[in-house]
Design a protein around this motif. Structure first.
Motif, PDB file in Angstrom:
ATOM      1  N   HIS A 126       0.788  -1.242   0.000  1.00  0.00           N
ATOM      2  CA  HIS A 126       0.000   0.000   0.000  1.00  0.00           C
ATOM      3  C   HIS A 126       0.814   1.284   0.000  1.00  0.00           C
ATOM      4  O   HIS A 126       0.249   2.356  -0.051  1.00  0.00           O
ATOM      5  N   ASP A 164      -3.654  -2.236   8.304  1.00  0.00           N
ATOM      6  CA  ASP A 164      -2.223  -2.358   8.547  1.00  0.00           C
ATOM      7  C   ASP A 164      -1.807  -1.258   9.534  1.00  0.00           C
ATOM      8  O   ASP A 164      -2.448  -0.208   9.598  1.00  0.00           O
ATOM      9  N   GLY A 165      -0.728  -1.498  10.258  1.00  0.00           N
ATOM     10  CA  GLY A 165      -0.277  -0.521  11.251  1.00  0.00           C
ATOM     11  C   GLY A 165       0.232   0.786  10.673  1.00  0.00           C
ATOM     12  O   GLY A 165       0.370   1.775  11.393  1.00  0.00           O
ATOM     13  N   HIS A 166       0.541   0.765   9.365  1.00  0.00           N
ATOM     14  CA  HIS A 166       1.009   1.983   8.694  1.00  0.00           C
ATOM     15  C   HIS A 166      -0.105   2.569   7.821  1.00  0.00           C
ATOM     16  O   HIS A 166      -0.944   1.835   7.313  1.00  0.00           O
ATOM     17  N   ASP A 252       1.125  -6.192  11.523  1.00  0.00           N
ATOM     18  CA  ASP A 252       2.187  -5.436  12.197  1.00  0.00           C
ATOM     19  C   ASP A 252       1.659  -4.570  13.329  1.00  0.00           C
ATOM     20  O   ASP A 252       2.440  -3.952  14.046  1.00  0.00           O
ATOM     21  N   GLY A 294       1.755  -5.618   6.083  1.00  0.00           N
ATOM     22  CA  GLY A 294       2.901  -5.765   6.985  1.00  0.00           C
ATOM     23  C   GLY A 294       2.772  -6.913   7.967  1.00  0.00           C
ATOM     24  O   GLY A 294       1.768  -7.636   8.006  1.00  0.00           O
ATOM     25  N   TYR A 296       6.077  -8.377  10.721  1.00  0.00           N
ATOM     26  CA  TYR A 296       7.529  -8.558  10.620  1.00  0.00           C
ATOM     27  C   TYR A 296       8.085  -9.588  11.581  1.00  0.00           C
ATOM     28  O   TYR A 296       9.271  -9.856  11.581  1.00  0.00           O
TER      29      TYR A 296
END
Ligand SMILES: [Zn+2]
Ligand SMILES: [Zn+2]
Length: 363
Positions: A126, A164-166, A252, A294, A296
């Motif tokens: 994204h 997503d965390g971002h 994430d 994400g 990780y």
């Protein structure tokens, strides 16, 4: 029993990925092993293998000059596609084409009615924009899939929910001027990557009112996350009433992930799966295309994807027992009252501005 959910997989996923971090590449093999051990295949999840996306597909979103740049960097075999996050290497172009091809396959399977739900774990890139790579993302698979659905299937109302965390900055930028609904929940403090994703980014022109950001503080926890999801994201999606829903699940945000630290529990991913699954059945006959994004720390990614998919695809009874045990072991820190207050304030602000309903003429 309902039809199995499609699980897109290609062996290239198990090799080198797009991040400069080495460990996450392992997550695809580990997730498949975990899901196989739990007995998901083939009754609950069925594996599909994609073809790489061609230039014609990529050109629906990306510039020829950018595609040529990725080709040259692939041939050169070293360096970065951006400013030090997304490495170039021999094979990165094929890997990037397959990531897009995976989401295209998932989207087509859902659009043509072969399955109701489909998951591409290698999708969710994204941060990729029309003309550049960013944040471990080369080509924007979800954006390309939206374009293909518009072109081939005449799907008009498409929504993308990005958990997503971002911030989904690349996806936001592609659709900023048009009434495709993009909703993103993410950590935001002005400095955290990609340093965008404020309440004020609402879309432009014909897209005004079709971009909704829900910035979350570090260590927001399940409490704040589900206030943002349940009181803002879901009502906005209901008001939009999509014909098909994309969800970027992300892993994430889990508290075990060292890159984002949103402080979400494993149970949050099960609850998110439930919420988007119900929503898809309520609004769009179950048409749900899922991508991962994400995540990780491979061990927590495998568990997050498993509980998320179990909520959507169903799961063998023995697997449910194992997953209950994981959730009990998963000690997430509880959210601070400050985080809850911040997100409640954001929801009130959005409501007051009418940002959770469909735009009408004159707004
Ligand atoms: Zn379903
Ligand atoms: Zn992320």
């Amino acid at each position: 029993m309902t039809r199995p959910t499609a699980y897109v997989h290609h062996e290239v996923y198990e090799g080198r990925g797009f991040s400069r971090l080495r460990d996450p590449w392992r997550r695809y093999a580990l997730a498949r092993e975990t899901l196989a051990e739990l007995g998901f295949f083939p009754d609950y999840l069925r594996t599909y293998r994609q073809e790489p996306a061609g230039d014609d597909d990529l050109l629906l979103v990306h510039d020829q000059a950018y595609i040529d740049f990725v080709k040259r960097m692939d041939e050169a075999g070293s360096g970065y596609l951006d400013y030090g996050d997304t490495p170039a290497y021999r094979g990165v172009l094929r890997r990037a084409r397959l990531a897009v091809g995976g989401t295209l396959l998932a989207a087509r399977l859902v659009a043509n009615g072969s399955v109701q739900h489909a998951f591409n774990p290698g999708g969710g890139l994204h941060h990729a924009r029309r003309d550049r790579a960013g944040g471990f993302c080369v080509f924007n698979d979800v954006a390309v899939a939206v374009r293909v659905l518009q072109k081939e299937y005449g799907v008009r109302r498409i929504a993308i929910l990005d958990c997503d965390g971002h911030h989904g900055d690349g996806t936001e930028s592609v659709f900023y001027d048009e009434p495709a609904l993009t909703v993103s929940l993410h950590r935001y403090d002005g400095r955290f990557y990609p340093r965008s994703g404020t309440l004020e980014e609402t879309g432009r022109g014909a897209g005004e009112g079709y971009n909704l950001n829900l910035p979350l503080p570090k260590a927001a926890g399940d409490g704040a996350f589900f206030v943002a999801l349940g009181e803002a994201a879901l009502p906005r999606l209901q008001a939009f009433h999509p014909e098909l829903l994309f969800v970027q699940a992300g892993a994430d945000g889990h508290h075990g992930d060292t890159l984002v630290r949103l402080g979400l529990s494993l149970a949050a991913y099960a609850r998110l799966g439930d919420a988007v699954h119900s929503l898809a059945h309520e609004l769009c006959a179950g048409r749900l295309v899922l991508v991962a994004g994400g995540g990780y720390k491979p061990e927590s990614v495998a568990r997050c994807w498993a509980v998320f998919l179990a909520a959507i695809a169903g799961a063998p009874p023995a697997a449910l027992g194992r997953m209950r045990q994981w959730r009990e072991e998963d000690q997430s820190p509880s959210a601070t009252p400050e985080a809850l207050a911040q997100v409640r304030g954001e929801v009130a602000y959005l409501r007051e501005r009418g940002a959770l309903t469909e735009p009408t003429d004159g707004r």
